[in-house]
Design an enzyme around this catalytic site. Structure first.
Site, short mmCIF file in Angstrom:
data_model
loop_
_atom_site.label_atom_id
_atom_site.label_comp_id
_atom_site.label_asym_id
_atom_site.label_seq_id
_atom_site.Cartn_x
_atom_site.Cartn_y
_atom_site.Cartn_z
N TYR A 158 0.93 -1.17 0.02
CA TYR A 158 -0.09 0.08 -0.03
C TYR A 158 0.92 1.29 -0.11
O TYR A 158 0.68 2.25 -0.65
CB TYR A 158 -1.11 -0.09 1.21
N ARG A 165 1.51 6.90 -6.86
CA ARG A 165 0.48 7.84 -6.99
C ARG A 165 0.77 9.24 -6.86
O ARG A 165 0.34 10.18 -7.80
CB ARG A 165 -0.94 7.29 -6.16
N TYR A 218 -1.08 12.86 7.00
CA TYR A 218 -0.56 11.61 7.74
C TYR A 218 0.82 11.86 8.18
O TYR A 218 1.64 12.03 7.02
CB TYR A 218 -0.85 10.43 7.14
N ARG A 231 -11.44 13.33 2.13
CA ARG A 231 -12.36 12.51 2.85
C ARG A 231 -13.69 12.34 1.72
O ARG A 231 -14.52 11.40 2.15
CB ARG A 231 -12.68 13.09 4.28
N GLU A 338 -14.04 -0.81 6.30
CA GLU A 338 -13.81 0.23 5.30
C GLU A 338 -15.29 0.33 4.65
O GLU A 338 -15.76 -0.45 4.13
CB GLU A 338 -12.82 0.27 4.60
C1 3EB Z 1 -7.75 5.78 5.70
O1 3EB Z 1 -8.50 6.70 6.00
C2 3EB Z 1 -8.19 4.46 5.40
O2 3EB Z 1 -5.38 5.55 -0.32
O3 3EB Z 1 -7.03 5.99 -1.71
C3 3EB Z 1 -9.25 5.26 2.73
C4 3EB Z 1 -9.73 5.78 1.52
C5 3EB Z 1 -7.92 4.72 2.81
C6 3EB Z 1 -8.69 6.03 0.52
C7 3EB Z 1 -6.44 5.91 -0.48
C8 3EB Z 1 -6.95 4.78 1.74
C9 3EB Z 1 -7.45 5.29 0.58
O4 3EB Z 1 -6.47 6.11 5.65
C10 3EB Z 1 -7.46 4.14 3.95
#
Ligand code: 3EB
Length: 351
Positions: A158, A165, A218, A231, A338
């Site tokens: 990931y 990306r 993050y 989001r 999720e």
């Molecule tokens: C998170 O909130 C959970 O890498 O495109 C959620 C939605 C998550 C999209 C992405 C990853 C992605 O981090 C993981």
């Protein structure tokens, strides 16, 4: 939901065995779709872009519904095309595209893991297509690839994907903070890197969640590059707001919460979705979005957890959700569920 925006975009969930029975007019109205089956139903061919994902349905008790299609329709006159590996179809307002890339065909080099190089190559192709076709705003990306939590080349897959990306976003001069698209990223049961996307000519608004640090911010403990997604994204199509909520998990701040507890993780995910819905409603004149009216796709890591997730969703939302339940690996090893959602568009065939 009726009206012009309803015709601009309609979501239909269709069991596999009903695909063969659809009329020419039905096929003419399809922008594109994603099929989830285990194994992937690669025998289906269509004039429209179809991403066939290798993924188990979580509702294994319904033997005849071993596959489900998420189909996006539009009443606009549609035109299809191909750009590199991407198949796409578009009207005046929206474009749906998808591609599947095989990791084995990626040239090996010492600095890039194949998945990282493939993610960059895929996103570069996508951004090229969007630039030449005039649909610059991505409302939503779907990302699927196998073994999402496996470590290779000394880094989790990931995280490899996140590097590739982000490099493609940067190469295109796209921002990797603030106004990034909504997305999901899940582990499939096999196949290559598979990406679908829905884009519009008109710009969209990215929504963040005050309960969570934005994913693009993050800290580095989750990987050398932050994930490039927001989001949610909100777009106004023919006067009607349409909302795409990214894959949402049991994360508060930047930390995974309730390790090992599916009930509490589902509740936390839903609190996050409720918070995103509240933020989205604030950006509209009529605050139209309600949890009970959204269409959900739910990914559970362990199929055994399905009943708990369904119970918690119904309790939280106040009614059984319009939802498809799939079994997939989530992009942090400590996350068990999720949930993604969309609203404001028309909806057909939901259970
Ligand atoms: C998170 O909130 C959970 O890498 O495109 C959620 C939605 C998550 C999209 C992405 C990853 C992605 O981090 C993981």
């Amino acid at each position: 939901m009726t009206g012009s925006a309803g015709e601009l975009l309609r979501l239909e969930y269709l069991p596999l065995q009903r695909l063969g029975a659809q009329s020419e007019a039905w096929h003419a109205s399809v922008l594109g779709g994603i099929g989830y089956a285990q194994p992937a139903s690669t025998h289906v061919s269509a004039a429209w872009p179809l991403l066939s994902v290798n993924m188990h349905l979580a509702q294994t008790e319904i033997e005849t519904e071993a596959a489900v299609y998420e189909i996006w329709h539009s009443a606009e006159k549609l035109t299809e095309g191909q750009h590199g590996d991407i198949r796409y179809r578009h009207g005046d307002t929206l474009l749906f595209g998808c591609l599947s890339l095989d990791e084995a065909t990626m040239p090996l080099d010492d600095t890039h893991a194949p998945l990282q190089a493939m993610a960059e190559a895929a996103y570069r192709q996508i951004f090229e297509l969007l630039a030449v076709s005039g649909f610059p705003a991505v409302l939503r990306f779907w990302n699927y690839f196998p073994a999402i939590n496996r470590v290779s080349h000394a880094i989790e897959r990931y995280r490899q994907f996140n590097i590739g990306r982000q490099d493609a976003f940067l190469a295109q001069g796209r921002s990797v903070i603030d106004n990034v698209p909504a997305a999901c990223a899940l582990g499939s049961a096999g196949g290559g890197l598979q990406i679908a996307f829905l884009a519009s000519r008109q710009s969209s608004l990215s929504i963040e969640n005050p309960r969570q640090i934005s994913a693009f911010n993050y800290p580095s403990e989750y990987g050398p590059r932050s994930p490039s997604f927001s989001r949610a994204s909100l777009v106004n199509l023919a006067g009607q707001p349409i909302l795409f909520i990214s894959g949402t998990a049991s994360i508060v701040g930047h930390r995974s919460m309730h390790i090992g507890d599916i009930t509490a993780q589902t509740q936390e995910s839903l609190r996050n979705i409720a918070s995103v819905v509240e933020q989205a409603n604030r950006q509209t004149a009529t605050a139209p979005f309600r949890l009970a009216n959204l269409a959900y796709t739910v990914y559970v890591r362990h199929a055994d957890d399905l009943a708990s997730v369904q119970r918690e969703m119904t309790a939280f939302i106040g009614t059984p959700p319009n939802a498809v339940f799939l079994q997939a690996d989530v992009c942090r090893a400590d996350l068990l569920v999720e949930i993604e959602a969309s609203g404001g568009h028309a909806l057909a065939g939901a259970n």
